[in-house]
Scaffold this motif. Structure first.
Motif, PDB file in Angstrom:
ATOM      1  N   SER A   1       0.836  -1.195   0.000  1.00 46.17           N
ATOM      2  CA  SER A   1       0.000   0.000   0.000  1.00 46.17           C
ATOM      3  C   SER A   1       0.874   1.249   0.000  1.00 46.17           C
ATOM      4  O   SER A   1       1.805   1.372   0.801  1.00 46.17           O
ATOM      5  N   VAL A   2       0.573   2.167  -0.903  1.00 44.80           N
ATOM      6  CA  VAL A   2       1.316   3.419  -1.003  1.00 44.80           C
ATOM      7  C   VAL A   2       0.755   4.395   0.015  1.00 44.80           C
ATOM      8  O   VAL A   2      -0.443   4.710   0.008  1.00 44.80           O
TER       9      VAL A   2
ATOM     10  N   ARG B   1       6.061   6.473   1.406  1.00 43.53           N
ATOM     11  CA  ARG B   1       6.417   5.193   1.992  1.00 43.53           C
ATOM     12  C   ARG B   1       5.526   4.105   1.425  1.00 43.53           C
ATOM     13  O   ARG B   1       4.474   4.373   0.836  1.00 43.53           O
ATOM     14  N   LEU B   2       5.994   2.863   1.614  1.00 42.67           N
ATOM     15  CA  LEU B   2       5.248   1.696   1.125  1.00 42.67           C
ATOM     16  C   LEU B   2       5.070   0.738   2.292  1.00 42.67           C
ATOM     17  O   LEU B   2       6.040   0.376   2.972  1.00 42.67           O
TER      18      LEU B   2
ATOM     19  N   LEU C   1      12.208   0.759  -3.816  1.00 42.49           N
ATOM     20  CA  LEU C   1      12.441   1.012  -2.401  1.00 42.49           C
ATOM     21  C   LEU C   1      13.853   1.535  -2.190  1.00 42.49           C
ATOM     22  O   LEU C   1      14.740   1.348  -3.021  1.00 42.49           O
ATOM     23  N   GLN C   2      14.037   2.204  -1.071  1.00 47.43           N
ATOM     24  CA  GLN C   2      15.384   2.648  -0.693  1.00 47.43           C
ATOM     25  C   GLN C   2      16.130   1.441  -0.121  1.00 47.43           C
ATOM     26  O   GLN C   2      15.865   0.996   0.992  1.00 47.43           O
ATOM     27  N   HIS C   3      17.051   0.919  -0.918  1.00 50.73           N
ATOM     28  CA  HIS C   3      17.704  -0.332  -0.544  1.00 50.73           C
ATOM     29  C   HIS C   3      18.507  -0.184   0.742  1.00 50.73           C
ATOM     30  O   HIS C   3      18.510  -1.084   1.585  1.00 50.73           O
TER      31      HIS C   3
ATOM     32  N   VAL D   1       0.871 -12.748   9.345  1.00 50.52           N
ATOM     33  CA  VAL D   1       1.226 -11.843   8.245  1.00 50.52           C
ATOM     34  C   VAL D   1       2.435 -11.011   8.661  1.00 50.52           C
ATOM     35  O   VAL D   1       2.444 -10.391   9.733  1.00 50.52           O
ATOM     36  N   TRP D   2       3.426 -11.015   7.819  1.00 48.72           N
ATOM     37  CA  TRP D   2       4.621 -10.193   8.067  1.00 48.72           C
ATOM     38  C   TRP D   2       4.389  -8.818   7.456  1.00 48.72           C
ATOM     39  O   TRP D   2       3.939  -8.702   6.313  1.00 48.72           O
ATOM     40  N   THR D   3       4.684  -7.754   8.214  1.00 47.34           N
ATOM     41  CA  THR D   3       4.444  -6.393   7.737  1.00 47.34           C
ATOM     42  C   THR D   3       5.751  -5.604   7.780  1.00 47.34           C
ATOM     43  O   THR D   3       6.642  -5.880   8.590  1.00 47.34           O
ATOM     44  N   ALA D   4       5.823  -4.630   6.893  1.00 50.64           N
ATOM     45  CA  ALA D   4       6.999  -3.748   6.857  1.00 50.64           C
ATOM     46  C   ALA D   4       6.571  -2.394   6.339  1.00 50.64           C
ATOM     47  O   ALA D   4       5.666  -2.273   5.501  1.00 50.64           O
ATOM     48  N   ASP D   5       7.212  -1.363   6.861  1.00 57.26           N
ATOM     49  CA  ASP D   5       6.970   0.007   6.423  1.00 57.26           C
ATOM     50  C   ASP D   5       8.303   0.541   5.877  1.00 57.26           C
ATOM     51  O   ASP D   5       9.267   0.668   6.634  1.00 57.26           O
ATOM     52  N   TRP D   6       8.320   0.838   4.573  1.00 60.33           N
ATOM     53  CA  TRP D   6       9.589   1.062   3.885  1.00 60.33           C
ATOM     54  C   TRP D   6       9.542   2.377   3.105  1.00 60.33           C
ATOM     55  O   TRP D   6       8.552   2.663   2.437  1.00 60.33           O
ATOM     56  N   PRO D   7      10.600   3.195   3.146  1.00 56.45           N
ATOM     57  CA  PRO D   7      10.606   4.424   2.344  1.00 56.45           C
ATOM     58  C   PRO D   7      10.775   4.117   0.849  1.00 56.45           C
ATOM     59  O   PRO D   7      11.544   3.242   0.459  1.00 56.45           O
TER      60      PRO D   7
END
Length: 745
Positions: free
Chosen positions: A213-214, A218-219, A245-247, A263-269
């Motif tokens: 989800s945008v 962030r994603l 994504l910002q690696h 469910v695995w979740t992540a918040d990524w720039p």
């Protein structure tokens, strides 16, 4: 025929046909590539193995049941990296390129995509790349058609052209041609363990509704379907899509991960280089801390549905700081920031700069030998003023048309997407070798070892006497060929402007350069008072002619050194050996009787064999040294993309030397200015970091940086100070120029 104005008339020999054939073969830009396409193979014929100083690469197969419809068949590229070196995954991360495979398979076989093993994160400064170190196998599934018919022989010929980027800190593009004989009816399983290990590293596909989800910049990822034994454990994520994504955030605090039940979740720039929003985002997940026994799958692959859209970010060709600096230069009417659509004022500036640059080009070190020959040509004409004037005009036409031809070729190649600049022709090792052969022949001729009149058919023998205008025209062509690696003051800015102009306007700038270079000789040919100081023709011309052989041999020495910078010491040694054989071949045809034919024929065959055997050493890239590209003994570091911005952002001033081994002006500036103790002490006193951008071989990144500075060739010297526009200095550098610029810091 270039220098036959200086030659004595003699009878001509039929032996010239063999000599002409040898000269054509040895002077052709492509002669050194007769036998091998790949410059990296170590054997004379294509085989399953290619070895470079950085890796051993092999084409392997796995066919336990032979080759037949419905039977398992895999091909693969096995890479054994040297310590410290790595290649890249399908998404290389912040930099790099993935390995590319181009197959040539027999009828009935078709190759799938690379079944990429899970990569590892490779940290290089502030960047994070995805790739492989140590031993690696890239397996590729092969499908055998149902109607496949086994050939009459016992084996299939498998051919592959592979290209890969291998890096430590520096990065080197490599490639190779591979050939493998694959048995049809018998099993091929010698690499079974390697294929099994690659299969174990292959991500396992998982089911479940995963989403991405945008949320602004962030994603938010939700990955479902992961095995229950993973719950509660930290994971590492590798996105398959580049520039999403910002690696580097994976090893920082700018991202978060958690488990929401199963469910695995992540918040990524999101990446600042992101493009358009895809419909799906495939990702690979691994355990951040793998199990000690190494059992179970190595990784899992999920395809997340993207919800929402992000704003795509256009990729700028230069950094924001440099773009702002160039805009400031444009506001101050500096030539380095000319707009692509040339105004009349910028066109006139470019024309004037081209004219002045062409005039000064006559004073460049690379043009001195031709200037000497032209002076002797005036004495040859004596009092025949009409012939002298015609020769002057013909020489000027040769210079101007050659500039137009080079300019037109440069513009056409750039329009086709090639990143090229002025002097691009000497970025080809084959052409450098051909020029060295040509200048060797000219030097031998000037010493009196042979006369062209003895080596060419009789109807060509008096061509120089019948067509002196043609002689002068070719002299102008040669003058441009020698001068092409150089840039003079005013010339660099004019060429930088011309590159971005419409073709017609750009060609007028190249014509102005030619007019400026030809103008002194043309004026001297039309105004006798300018050349009356020359002595009358006499015995001194023979002595002068022989003396001029030494600038020719000096040019050969320089070209061999240039080739050594491009292809390494083996390439330079191979070229020297070929030049010795070429010289012996010329000497053989000066002998009498049957000796010239027997010895000449033998040496010609030897030259052809040596060209095919040692040609790859001349055209290949120079091997990298074992040390990382840190600061050298004299304080210079290699230029890399983004390095200037990184240093200036930290408050460090930077001086960049855009140079090339084939640029004589660059070498003169290096020894007369940049290597002086007082200049180096001034750099050290002000804490200036010294970067050297080596353009000896073609480098699109350096070409783009030159274009951003409004230049298309070297030398270019730029001083970057934090918070100030870049200061582009003159091409003909002096210690006072550098010291004065440093006082502005």
């Amino acid at each position: 025929m270039i220098y036959s104005l200086l030659l004595r008339r003699r009878s001509w020999s039929p032996a010239a046909w063999l000599l002409a054939l040898a000269a054509i073969l040895l002077c052709s830009p492509s002669w050194a590539q007769i036998q091998l396409r790949s410059s990296l193979t170590t054997a004379g014929a294509a085989g399953p193995v290619v070895t470079t100083p950085r890796a051993r690469v092999e084409l392997v197969a796995q066919a336990p049941d032979g080759v037949a419809p419905g039977k398992p068949l895999w091909l693969g590229l096995a890479v054994a990296h040297q310590p410290g070196w790595h290649t890249y995954w399908k998404n290389p991360g912040d930099s790099g390129l993935p390995t590319q495979l181009q197959w040539q398979l027999p009828a009935g076989l078709s190759a799938g995509e690379i079944d990429w093993p899970v990569p590892e994160g490779i940290r290089v400064g502030p960047l994070l790349n995805y790739g492989y170190e140590g031993r690696l196998l890239l397996p590729v599934p092969i499908t055998v058609a149902p109607d496949f018919q086994a050939p009459a022989g016992d084996a299939l010929t498998i051919r592959l052209h592979a290209s890969w980027l291998i890096c430590r800190v520096e990065c080197i593009p490599e490639e190779g041609d591979f050939e493998l004989q694959l048995p049809v009816r018998s099993a091929t399983a010698t690499q079974a363990d390697a294929f099994a290990a690659a299969q174990a590293r292959r991500p396992t596909d998982i089911a479940g509704q995963s989403t991405a989800s945008v949320q602004g910049e962030r994603l938010q990822l939700r990955i479902a379907g992961l095995p229950a034994q993973l719950q509660g454990q930290p994971l590492t994520l590798y996105p398959e899509a580049p520039e999403v994504l910002q690696h580097a955030a994976i090893e920082g605090s700018d991202w978060k991960q958690a488990w929401d039940g199963a469910v695995w979740t992540a918040d990524w720039p999101l990446s600042t280089m992101r493009g358009e929003t895809p419909a799906q985002l495939p990702v690979v997940l691994t355990l951040a801390k793998p199990s000690a026994d190494g059992t179970g799958p190595a990784a899992w692959r999920a395809v997340a549905t993207v919800q929402g859209r992000w704003d795509s970010v256009p990729v700028a060709s230069v950094s924001p700081a440099l773009a702002a600096a160039l805009a400031a230069n444009a506001a101050n009417a500096q030539p380095t920031a000319a707009a692509p659509a040339a105004s009349s004022a910028s066109l006139w500036f470019a024309l004037l700069g081209g004219l002045l640059g062409g005039l000064i080009l006559n004073l460049m070190p690379c043009v001195f030998p031709v200037l000497a020959i032209k002076i002797v040509g005036f004495s040859r004409h004596g009092q025949d003023q009409r012939a002298q004037r015609l020769s002057g005009l013909a020489y000027g036409a040769g210079v101007v048309l050659s500039f137009l031809a080079l300019g037109g070729l440069l513009l056409a190649l750039r329009a086709a997407g090639q990143q090229l600049g002025w002097g691009f022709q000497l970025q080809s090792p084959g052409l450098v070798a051909a020029m060295a052969a040509l200048f060797t022949l000219l030097g031998l001729n000037l010493t009196g070892m042979f006369e062209f009149g003895q080596m060419l058919p009789s109807r060509w023998a008096n061509a120089h006497a019948r067509h002196p205008v043609g002689e002068a025209f070719l002299s102008g062509v040669l003058a441009v060929a020698i001068a092409s690696p150089c840039t003079a003051p005013f010339m660099g800015a004019s060429l930088g402007l011309a590159i971005d102009m419409p073709a017609a306007q750009a060609l007028t700038v190249f014509a102005a350069l030619g007019i400026g270079m030809a103008l002194p000789f043309v004026l001297a040919s039309w105004i006798p008072a300018l050349v009356r100081w020359l002595p009358r023709p006499g015995a001194w011309m023979v002595t002068f002619r022989r003396a001029m052989a030494f600038p020719m041999f000096a040019t050969v020495a320089w070209l061999v050194w240039v080739l050594g910078q491009q292809s390494g010491v083996d390439g330079a040694g191979a070229l020297l050996l070929l030049l010795v054989v070429l010289s012996a071949l010329v000497w053989a045809f000066t002998l009498g009787g049957k000796t010239r034919w027997l010895l000449g024929g033998f040496l010609l065959l030897l030259a052809l064999w040596l060209g095919s055997a040692f040609g790859p050493h001349i055209t290949r890239a120079a091997p990298a040294s074992g040390a990382a590209p840190t600061a050298s003994a004299d304080g210079w570091q290699p230029w890399t993309t983004g390095r200037v911005e990184e240093l200036t952002a930290a408050g460090t001033p930077v001086f960049v030397d855009f140079t090339a081994a084939w640029c004589v002006t660059c070498q003169v500036n290096k020894h007369t200015t940049l290597n002086r103790d007082d200049v180096r002490a001034a750099f050290a006193e002000r804490g200036v970091t010294l970067l050297r951008a080596d353009w000896t071989r073609r480098d699109p990144a350096i070409t783009a940086a030159l274009t951003a500075l409004g230049r298309s060739g070297v030398p270019v010297y730029v001083l970057y100070a934090p918070g100030k526009p870049p200061l582009v200095m003159t091409e003909l550098l002096s210690p006072s120029d550098v010291l004065a610029s440093l006082k502005t810091l």
